[in-house]
Write a protein that holds these residues in place. Structure first.
Motif, PDB file in Angstrom:
ATOM      1  N   GLY B  60       0.811  -1.231  -0.136  1.00 54.45           N
ATOM      2  CA  GLY B  60       0.043   0.007  -0.108  1.00 54.45           C
ATOM      3  C   GLY B  60       0.794   1.316   0.130  1.00 54.45           C
ATOM      4  O   GLY B  60       1.622   0.916  -0.809  1.00 54.45           O
ATOM      5  N   LYS B  61       0.387   2.118   1.065  1.00 57.44           N
ATOM      6  CA  LYS B  61       1.126   4.071   0.706  1.00 57.44           C
ATOM      7  C   LYS B  61       2.472   3.502   2.562  1.00 57.44           C
ATOM      8  O   LYS B  61       3.188   4.756   2.280  1.00 57.44           O
ATOM      9  CB  LYS B  61      -0.150   4.269   1.836  1.00 57.44           C
ATOM     10  CG  LYS B  61      -0.116   4.579   0.068  1.00 57.44           C
ATOM     11  CD  LYS B  61      -1.709   6.594   0.727  1.00 57.44           C
ATOM     12  CE  LYS B  61      -2.948   5.455   0.918  1.00 57.44           C
ATOM     13  NZ  LYS B  61      -4.010   7.484   1.277  1.00 57.44           N
ATOM     14  N   GLN B  62       3.027   2.338   1.914  1.00 54.54           N
ATOM     15  CA  GLN B  62       3.953   1.530   3.390  1.00 54.54           C
ATOM     16  C   GLN B  62       5.575   2.093   1.947  1.00 54.54           C
ATOM     17  O   GLN B  62       6.425   1.771   2.491  1.00 54.54           O
ATOM     18  CB  GLN B  62       3.845   0.779   4.355  1.00 54.54           C
ATOM     19  CG  GLN B  62       2.916   0.886   4.514  1.00 54.54           C
ATOM     20  CD  GLN B  62       2.914  -0.369   5.736  1.00 54.54           C
ATOM     21  OE1 GLN B  62       2.510   0.034   7.357  1.00 54.54           O
ATOM     22  NE2 GLN B  62       3.144  -1.430   5.445  1.00 54.54           N
ATOM     23  N   MET B  63       4.772   2.155   0.908  1.00 58.97           N
ATOM     24  CA  MET B  63       5.984   2.033  -0.274  1.00 58.97           C
ATOM     25  C   MET B  63       7.459   2.655   0.248  1.00 58.97           C
ATOM     26  O   MET B  63       7.083   3.909   0.257  1.00 58.97           O
ATOM     27  CB  MET B  63       5.733   1.657  -1.382  1.00 58.97           C
ATOM     28  CG  MET B  63       6.591   1.429  -2.588  1.00 58.97           C
ATOM     29  SD  MET B  63       6.206   1.526  -4.505  1.00 58.97           S
ATOM     30  CE  MET B  63       4.611   2.887  -3.804  1.00 58.97           C
TER      31      MET B  63
ATOM     32  N   THR C  26       1.957  -9.286  -1.540  1.00 54.92           N
ATOM     33  CA  THR C  26       1.956  -8.262  -0.496  1.00 54.92           C
ATOM     34  C   THR C  26       0.978  -8.244   0.211  1.00 54.92           C
ATOM     35  O   THR C  26      -0.643  -8.610   0.092  1.00 54.92           O
ATOM     36  CB  THR C  26       1.755  -7.152  -1.380  1.00 54.92           C
ATOM     37  OG1 THR C  26       2.412  -7.032  -2.710  1.00 54.92           O
ATOM     38  CG2 THR C  26       2.140  -5.853  -0.809  1.00 54.92           C
ATOM     39  N   ALA C  28       0.255  -5.647   4.036  1.00 60.33           N
ATOM     40  CA  ALA C  28       0.919  -4.580   4.612  1.00 60.33           C
ATOM     41  C   ALA C  28       0.635  -4.306   5.848  1.00 60.33           C
ATOM     42  O   ALA C  28       1.921  -4.271   6.703  1.00 60.33           O
ATOM     43  CB  ALA C  28       0.160  -2.638   3.933  1.00 60.33           C
ATOM     44  N   PRO C  81      -1.106  -3.120  -9.347  1.00 64.08           N
ATOM     45  CA  PRO C  81      -1.527  -3.534  -7.761  1.00 64.08           C
ATOM     46  C   PRO C  81      -1.611  -1.718  -7.399  1.00 64.08           C
ATOM     47  O   PRO C  81      -1.736  -1.238  -6.119  1.00 64.08           O
ATOM     48  CB  PRO C  81      -0.865  -4.107  -6.966  1.00 64.08           C
ATOM     49  CG  PRO C  81      -0.545  -5.664  -8.036  1.00 64.08           C
ATOM     50  CD  PRO C  81      -0.746  -4.534  -9.759  1.00 64.08           C
ATOM     51  N   THR C 160      -4.472   4.915  -5.686  1.00 64.83           N
ATOM     52  CA  THR C 160      -3.803   4.046  -4.440  1.00 64.83           C
ATOM     53  C   THR C 160      -3.004   2.974  -4.168  1.00 64.83           C
ATOM     54  O   THR C 160      -4.066   1.801  -4.887  1.00 64.83           O
ATOM     55  CB  THR C 160      -5.337   4.023  -3.592  1.00 64.83           C
ATOM     56  OG1 THR C 160      -6.028   5.389  -3.247  1.00 64.83           O
ATOM     57  CG2 THR C 160      -5.016   3.606  -1.874  1.00 64.83           C
ATOM     58  N   PRO C 161      -2.426   2.952  -4.046  1.00 65.79           N
ATOM     59  CA  PRO C 161      -1.494   1.414  -4.018  1.00 65.79           C
ATOM     60  C   PRO C 161      -2.505   0.379  -3.439  1.00 65.79           C
ATOM     61  O   PRO C 161      -2.876   0.582  -2.170  1.00 65.79           O
ATOM     62  CB  PRO C 161       0.178   1.136  -3.298  1.00 65.79           C
ATOM     63  CG  PRO C 161      -0.080   2.674  -3.087  1.00 65.79           C
ATOM     64  CD  PRO C 161      -1.354   3.377  -3.608  1.00 65.79           C
ATOM     65  N   ALA C 162      -2.133  -0.461  -4.140  1.00 69.12           N
ATOM     66  CA  ALA C 162      -3.019  -2.171  -2.933  1.00 69.12           C
ATOM     67  C   ALA C 162      -2.549  -2.298  -1.794  1.00 69.12           C
ATOM     68  O   ALA C 162      -1.228  -2.863  -1.398  1.00 69.12           O
ATOM     69  CB  ALA C 162      -3.437  -2.919  -3.803  1.00 69.12           C
ATOM     70  N   SER C 163      -3.370  -2.158  -0.473  1.00 67.94           N
ATOM     71  CA  SER C 163      -2.480  -3.356   0.605  1.00 67.94           C
ATOM     72  C   SER C 163      -2.437  -4.184   0.878  1.00 67.94           C
ATOM     73  O   SER C 163      -1.393  -4.867   1.782  1.00 67.94           O
ATOM     74  CB  SER C 163      -3.574  -2.539   2.154  1.00 67.94           C
ATOM     75  OG  SER C 163      -3.770  -0.910   1.781  1.00 67.94           O
ATOM     76  N   THR C 164      -3.690  -5.005   0.210  1.00 68.37           N
ATOM     77  CA  THR C 164      -2.927  -6.289   0.129  1.00 68.37           C
ATOM     78  C   THR C 164      -2.942  -6.998  -1.225  1.00 68.37           C
ATOM     79  O   THR C 164      -3.640  -6.782  -2.035  1.00 68.37           O
ATOM     80  CB  THR C 164      -3.502  -7.697   1.054  1.00 68.37           C
ATOM     81  OG1 THR C 164      -5.385  -6.981   0.066  1.00 68.37           O
ATOM     82  CG2 THR C 164      -3.278  -7.236   2.288  1.00 68.37           C
ATOM     83  N   GLU C 182      -6.322  -5.262  -1.908  1.00 65.11           N
ATOM     84  CA  GLU C 182      -7.373  -4.353  -1.186  1.00 65.11           C
ATOM     85  C   GLU C 182      -6.961  -3.158  -1.284  1.00 65.11           C
ATOM     86  O   GLU C 182      -5.971  -2.811  -1.357  1.00 65.11           O
ATOM     87  CB  GLU C 182      -7.688  -5.215   0.615  1.00 65.11           C
ATOM     88  CG  GLU C 182      -8.465  -4.213   1.890  1.00 65.11           C
ATOM     89  CD  GLU C 182      -8.458  -4.905   2.736  1.00 65.11           C
ATOM     90  OE1 GLU C 182      -8.739  -6.160   3.639  1.00 65.11           O
ATOM     91  OE2 GLU C 182      -7.549  -3.815   3.580  1.00 65.11           O
TER      92      GLU C 182
END
Lengths: 406, 406, 406
Positions: B60-63, C26, C28, C81, C160-164, C182
């Motif tokens: 996610g946005k932790q990248m 992935t 997060a 993703p 928004t990047p996918a969290s999973t 997600e």
């Protein structure tokens, strides 16, 4: 241990008659990124020393930034592919000779910059290069355009990572080193301006150049603007440093700059409260349109010249920012299609050109490090030659009356 | 297998007399990033157990986000270099003891945050830490300042990646572990505020502290503001939890908070529709200016104290956000130079201090986990000692009449 | 050489009775990212050929972007993703069959996008996918909502990047390949909308589907909107291509689209100056609410159908953007809860639904590549079946009079 992959790249890149070594470092379309990479003259069996090295930056807002450091034996030039192929600085004998000390210390990844922040001043969060391309969709001071859109300071290109980076090294003297980088300003329904930037230098030379080709990939005519924002601080800039440029006319950018008009050619030392004085020049060129601006130190034994062509870049901005060292003691020599006013004020001046569907525009700017009084004198003579007997007319009234615009 | 590089780092870092092990994890200026890294007491031949580990986050946005996890044997504290050296949370016995459950679940890379979005509320896209530095260029609620610039919620520092991260571990008891991180707010012509944050803890302790030094690197005086936004949810916050702070006066932030003024010291359980009530306190300190605020649970056997100095941080905001668990059940104990109003409303209150050219300001905040009723009582006694016989005067009128501002 | 780690993943993922291979790529929350990854039918001992591969992109604004390429033996589908699990394009026999040629060439990392730029049109900097989820916090054209907040074009999810990201492959025929991702829209005090996107396809099939579940994790009711912006250019779109959709009514989006109303079903070739004409349809479904829209080429031997359910997605936008190839020659078939007007104009139309605290909404959209005239005819027959004898009523007046709004 670098030689093997290099030779492989060479063979792939130049089937048939080998006349240049070509290295594709980055290519978004082909999804190529070589990672850490370096080539030297020895890798290519050339005697004259040089190297080109790709580096990854770390820390703070540098995360993910890549630089390309070209050492031609005489100069070490740092390009920043992640920031629109800008030129960060130039060193000679290990010391910075071209560039300046900005309050912004890191080479900032555009991912951390919001250009529209502070009413369109977000560009200032990353501004620290020796040469910044201000364009091409628009340039100039921020402001809301006639269509209601905020045009942020100096456009978007410098905060756009290059889509391609390619290094080419000729296998014949003078073994020219060329770095091409494509930087795209692409927004659906808004812009398809693609600039193939090209940087070139030869081993041992005190001169380097950019040769850029802007192409409008759209099927519609578009406006464009460009300022080659070329910035110099110490050691060249100092009290008593002098700027000389072939021009027919100079006028102050705004009321504040009026009081410095008379002394526009000379520089103060770092001066608290100076802020910036900006001057609009109408440059003149030789028969081919080529012209030169020269900045040199007080002693006249160190300097830089900026060569360009007034058919490509018809106007020149001189930005005198001789405020304190911490604030950024720097001057800009900025040939462009346009001055630094917001786009809406430059249209009436005829300084917002158009580029046809599929058309290309070329821009060449040459930078020469003037290493001694002989080279400085030679450059000044070249300016004098172009200037001839025409005076630089001083016009007190700014081109745009900013007190009347809102 | 970690020992060898560690020893190397040690030798490099401490030539001559070794009295601390120093590890440079990140340094933008020197272009250093160690990547994955860990040190334990065993690596340094110390018996008392501790570890410091640098971690990379994914998803996610932790990248691209990095955390630094300090386990001192008693507490496990997670710092976030990528987010301004903030403190994400603190665990004890594997469970979160300080911090809260924000609707924002990821530790968000500032690259994904647009602070000016939602009219300056973009900061809320990443807000989930136990301790956020709100500053230093400005702090408070978003709004357009007198000069026409939007000041986004709580400033920019927390969404600025640290330029340097250095871990130091003393080689003598109590083997203090120190993490220094420099976070820069640098914008050409706008700000040169550099904060050297310092976090310290000793092995086995239930207490840790930040010691920050803000320096104005510019040659001009500048405004600054800071709020140490310290946030606590479960397990300490619960129905019947209580806040105690040495103060001379308390007033509601706005009209909505008036109705909770009388009961400002006690907390409701998660309460649908509560939203937030905010209170402005005028803290008082001991002779040295040191003061304390204590939050404890209903039973009075678990809590946290926040110690600070009113000469550094003269005002205190209590943020009661006892809405539902999903909405974020949390309270903030927020010593600062300023309250949470927009900057333009705090200037007339004298709460927007200035920092001279080259000057530095120091801020120290100490957090203590109160692990039993004895420690809670001791902390409350310390507050009572400072408070003495002076009452906390309840003033019904907010400091700023938000109904009259626009 | 990939088999060993895969088997390990398999064993971990499916203790006990193995009936599907599950691969967490992935996560997060668990801080998992597998890096480069690929699985094929051979790895799982399945005879029917397929592969799923995670790729890292490089160059320009692609920095940090990950794609997931699913080859089911018949189609090669690229999911993104990093961009909200959107579908970039679909290839058949190595050539793009679904998708379009946007002026935006790169798959842009949201870190480089400022959605609120250009008065809320920043989304256009990255728009090039075959399928974009426009939502869920809001959708539609940018504009300032009644509460003063700028709603940027088509919401935030796609950036928004996918969290999973999780891939599941059934171990029984038809060996369904499922990719779950997600994507969270989480902003403190503003939104807690979490969408579990699910993509599924079976080896050898010419059909794939998304099955999304939007959950409001907040304790408060919230508005939501979604448009499945499904975009098709060449080779299906061409002069004489035709769209057929089961509907009771069609009206132009604005005055400009009025002149194309009569010919709404047919397409022009690339047409300079066309820009876009948009139509609002009221779709009708079968007894279960299922309905279909079909786009096919002039010869009627190549096409795509978009199946959805009007109980989930009650309205349909047809976006005809048959401008030049460089400008983006494309049409959108866009089932949604809403049309493309700004949210504030859709509330009075009843097209801004609400989702209760903790509630979930499901959305299913099925895409079928129609590979020959037989498959095209079959799809058209299905539409005709739903349409029955009801005409598609042409209403000349747009649903919203944009000339009167501001």
């Amino acid at each position: 241990m670098k030689i093997k992959p290099l030779v492989a790249a060479l063979l792939i890149a130049t089937p048939g008659l080998v006349n240049a070594a070509e290295f594709v470092l980055t290519d978004a379309a082909a999804n190529i990124d070589v990672g850490a990479w370096k080539v030297t003259n020895k890798d290519l069996g050339i005697q004259q020393p040089f190297s080109v090295e790709k580096r990854q930056l770390y820390g703070g807002k540098q995360m993910g930034v890549e630089t390309l450091v070209i050492n031609n034996g005489e100069l070490e030039i740092t390009l920043v592919p992640t920031r629109g192929m800008g030129i960060f600085n130039v060193k000679k004998d290990g010391k910075r000779i071209l560039g300046w000390d900005s309050p912004v210390k890191e080479i900032v990844n555009p991912a951390f910059i919001d250009l529209e922040s502070r009413n369109g001043l977000g560009w200032l969060d990353g501004f620290n290069e020796m040469m910044v391309r201000c364009g091409y969709e628009w340039t100039g001071h921020p402001g809301v355009d006639d269509n209601g859109q905020l045009l942020s300071l100096h456009g978007r290109l410098q905060n756009t990572p290059a889509s391609t980076v390619k290094v080419t090294i000729d296998d014949q003297p003078p073994y020219t080193i060329t770095v091409e980088g494509e930087v795209s300003e692409r927004t659906f329904k808004k812009a398809e301006l693609v600039t193939l930037t090209s940087f070139s230098v030869t081993p041992g030379s005190n001169q380097f150049a950019v040769h850029d080709t802007l192409t409008n990939k759209a099927d519609y005519e578009d406006e464009y603007q460009i300022i080659y924002h070329s910035n110099f601080g110490r050691p060249i800039l100092e009290k008593g440093a002098k700027i000389t440029a072939a021009a027919s006319e100079i006028s102050p950018f705004n009321d504040y700059a009026k009081k410095g008009l008379k002394d526009w050619q000379t520089y103060l030392g770092p001066t608290k409260g100076y802020d910036e004085m900006v001057y609009n020049l109408k440059p003149i060129g030789d028969k081919q349109g080529n012209t030169l601006a020269v900045l040199h130190n007080q002693a006249g034994n160190l300097g830089v010249s900026v060569g360009y062509n007034i058919k490509q870049l018809p106007v020149l901005t001189i930005w005198k920012n001789t405020d304190t060292l911490q604030q950024g003691y720097v001057t800009g020599i900025e040939p462009g299609t346009s001055y630094a006013y917001n786009t809406k004020y430059q249209r009436p001046l005829g300084l917002v050109p158009k580029i046809g569907a599929g058309a290309s525009k070329h821009f060449d700017v040459t930078y020469t490090v003037l290493r001694n009084s002989g080279e400085v004198k030679q450059a000044l003579a070249a300016v004098a030659d172009i200037q001839g007997k025409r005076p630089v007319k001083q016009v007190k009234k700014p081109l745009v009356d900013l007190s009347k615009v809102h």
